[in-house]
Design a protein around this motif. Sequence first.
Motif, PDB file in Angstrom:
ATOM      1  N   ALA A  83      41.359  18.458 -28.063  1.00  0.00           N
ATOM      2  CA  ALA A  83      40.692  18.007 -29.359  1.00  0.00           C
ATOM      3  C   ALA A  83      40.156  19.072 -29.905  1.00  0.00           C
ATOM      4  O   ALA A  83      39.752  19.951 -31.058  1.00  0.00           O
ATOM      5  CB  ALA A  83      39.915  16.887 -29.913  1.00  0.00           C
ATOM      6  N   GLN A  84      38.976  19.709 -29.339  1.00  0.00           N
ATOM      7  CA  GLN A  84      38.029  21.015 -29.324  1.00  0.00           C
ATOM      8  C   GLN A  84      38.987  21.789 -29.264  1.00  0.00           C
ATOM      9  O   GLN A  84      38.831  22.628 -29.538  1.00  0.00           O
ATOM     10  CB  GLN A  84      37.140  21.040 -28.166  1.00  0.00           C
ATOM     11  CG  GLN A  84      35.789  21.719 -28.580  1.00  0.00           C
ATOM     12  CD  GLN A  84      35.751  21.203 -29.852  1.00  0.00           C
ATOM     13  OE1 GLN A  84      34.811  19.956 -30.269  1.00  0.00           O
ATOM     14  NE2 GLN A  84      35.055  22.494 -30.285  1.00  0.00           N
ATOM     15  N   ALA A  85      40.109  21.759 -28.346  1.00  0.00           N
ATOM     16  CA  ALA A  85      40.646  23.274 -28.537  1.00  0.00           C
ATOM     17  C   ALA A  85      41.926  23.553 -29.646  1.00  0.00           C
ATOM     18  O   ALA A  85      41.742  24.193 -30.181  1.00  0.00           O
ATOM     19  CB  ALA A  85      42.119  23.252 -27.877  1.00  0.00           C
ATOM     20  N   ALA A  86      41.995  21.767 -30.542  1.00  0.00           N
ATOM     21  CA  ALA A  86      42.726  21.863 -31.608  1.00  0.00           C
ATOM     22  C   ALA A  86      41.998  22.216 -33.040  1.00  0.00           C
ATOM     23  O   ALA A  86      41.943  23.293 -34.092  1.00  0.00           O
ATOM     24  CB  ALA A  86      43.498  20.686 -32.002  1.00  0.00           C
ATOM     25  N   ILE A  87      40.200  22.270 -32.836  1.00  0.00           N
ATOM     26  CA  ILE A  87      39.716  22.281 -33.375  1.00  0.00           C
ATOM     27  C   ILE A  87      39.391  23.239 -33.952  1.00  0.00           C
ATOM     28  O   ILE A  87      39.578  24.793 -34.954  1.00  0.00           O
ATOM     29  CB  ILE A  87      38.114  21.718 -33.244  1.00  0.00           C
ATOM     30  CG1 ILE A  87      37.998  20.196 -33.426  1.00  0.00           C
ATOM     31  CG2 ILE A  87      37.316  22.196 -34.419  1.00  0.00           C
ATOM     32  CD1 ILE A  87      37.322  19.412 -33.355  1.00  0.00           C
ATOM     33  N   GLU A  88      39.363  24.538 -32.812  1.00  0.00           N
ATOM     34  CA  GLU A  88      38.857  26.275 -32.477  1.00  0.00           C
ATOM     35  C   GLU A  88      40.071  26.733 -33.054  1.00  0.00           C
ATOM     36  O   GLU A  88      39.700  27.470 -33.108  1.00  0.00           O
ATOM     37  CB  GLU A  88      37.830  26.449 -30.875  1.00  0.00           C
ATOM     38  CG  GLU A  88      36.918  25.813 -30.331  1.00  0.00           C
ATOM     39  CD  GLU A  88      36.717  25.588 -28.814  1.00  0.00           C
ATOM     40  OE1 GLU A  88      37.782  25.995 -28.013  1.00  0.00           O
ATOM     41  OE2 GLU A  88      35.987  25.072 -28.337  1.00  0.00           O
ATOM     42  N   GLY A  89      41.296  26.372 -32.381  1.00  0.00           N
ATOM     43  CA  GLY A  89      42.147  27.183 -33.261  1.00  0.00           C
ATOM     44  C   GLY A  89      42.884  26.833 -34.052  1.00  0.00           C
ATOM     45  O   GLY A  89      43.403  27.521 -34.713  1.00  0.00           O
ATOM     46  N   LEU A  90      42.189  25.678 -35.347  1.00  0.00           N
ATOM     47  CA  LEU A  90      43.363  25.531 -36.377  1.00  0.00           C
ATOM     48  C   LEU A  90      42.183  25.191 -37.439  1.00  0.00           C
ATOM     49  O   LEU A  90      42.613  25.694 -38.531  1.00  0.00           O
ATOM     50  CB  LEU A  90      44.180  23.952 -36.120  1.00  0.00           C
ATOM     51  CG  LEU A  90      44.929  24.596 -35.468  1.00  0.00           C
ATOM     52  CD1 LEU A  90      45.549  22.489 -35.192  1.00  0.00           C
ATOM     53  CD2 LEU A  90      46.087  24.589 -35.749  1.00  0.00           C
ATOM     54  N   ASN A  91      41.349  25.119 -36.541  1.00  0.00           N
ATOM     55  CA  ASN A  91      40.063  25.611 -38.068  1.00  0.00           C
ATOM     56  C   ASN A  91      39.889  26.307 -39.142  1.00  0.00           C
ATOM     57  O   ASN A  91      40.213  27.641 -38.668  1.00  0.00           O
ATOM     58  CB  ASN A  91      38.778  25.156 -37.566  1.00  0.00           C
ATOM     59  CG  ASN A  91      37.488  24.427 -39.084  1.00  0.00           C
ATOM     60  OD1 ASN A  91      37.176  24.284 -39.313  1.00  0.00           O
ATOM     61  ND2 ASN A  91      36.376  25.534 -38.824  1.00  0.00           N
ATOM     62  N   ASP A  92      40.079  26.325 -40.187  1.00  0.00           N
ATOM     63  CA  ASP A  92      40.097  27.415 -41.131  1.00  0.00           C
ATOM     64  C   ASP A  92      41.419  27.774 -41.370  1.00  0.00           C
ATOM     65  O   ASP A  92      41.815  29.696 -41.678  1.00  0.00           O
ATOM     66  CB  ASP A  92      38.936  28.712 -40.965  1.00  0.00           C
ATOM     67  CG  ASP A  92      37.482  28.066 -41.606  1.00  0.00           C
ATOM     68  OD1 ASP A  92      38.235  27.103 -42.682  1.00  0.00           O
ATOM     69  OD2 ASP A  92      36.442  28.096 -40.969  1.00  0.00           O
TER      70      ASP A  92
END
Length: 108
Positions: A83-92
């Motif tokens: 989940a954290q990897a997805a946040i870092e990779g997809l946010n903004d």
Amino acid sequence: WDSGKGKDNRKGKGDYGDRKGNKGEGKGGCMVYCGNLPFRSDCSGLEDRFAEFGEVVRFDIPQNEKGSGKGFASVLFSTEEQAQAAIEGLNDTEFEGRFMKVRMDSFA
């Protein structure tokens, strides 16, 4: 309202767990919120973008009474690290002309 049988009978209450993966019944997972999605789109391909970061256990885009998306999605990953990897990779990042807001789901 409590029926006395230990179940939560509130409408809309799902077993998505909290953001630390506490779902009950031994199930793990970590819920991510994805906002600022286009309303006119069925968001096809979006689940695949999240799957690049780990195992997507559940992917939901709530719809209004007309069948259009409400502009956000909930994504359940099997681990907090994914989940954290997805946040870092997809946010903004851009999706169909809009910049997605991706974060831990504080309401799960």
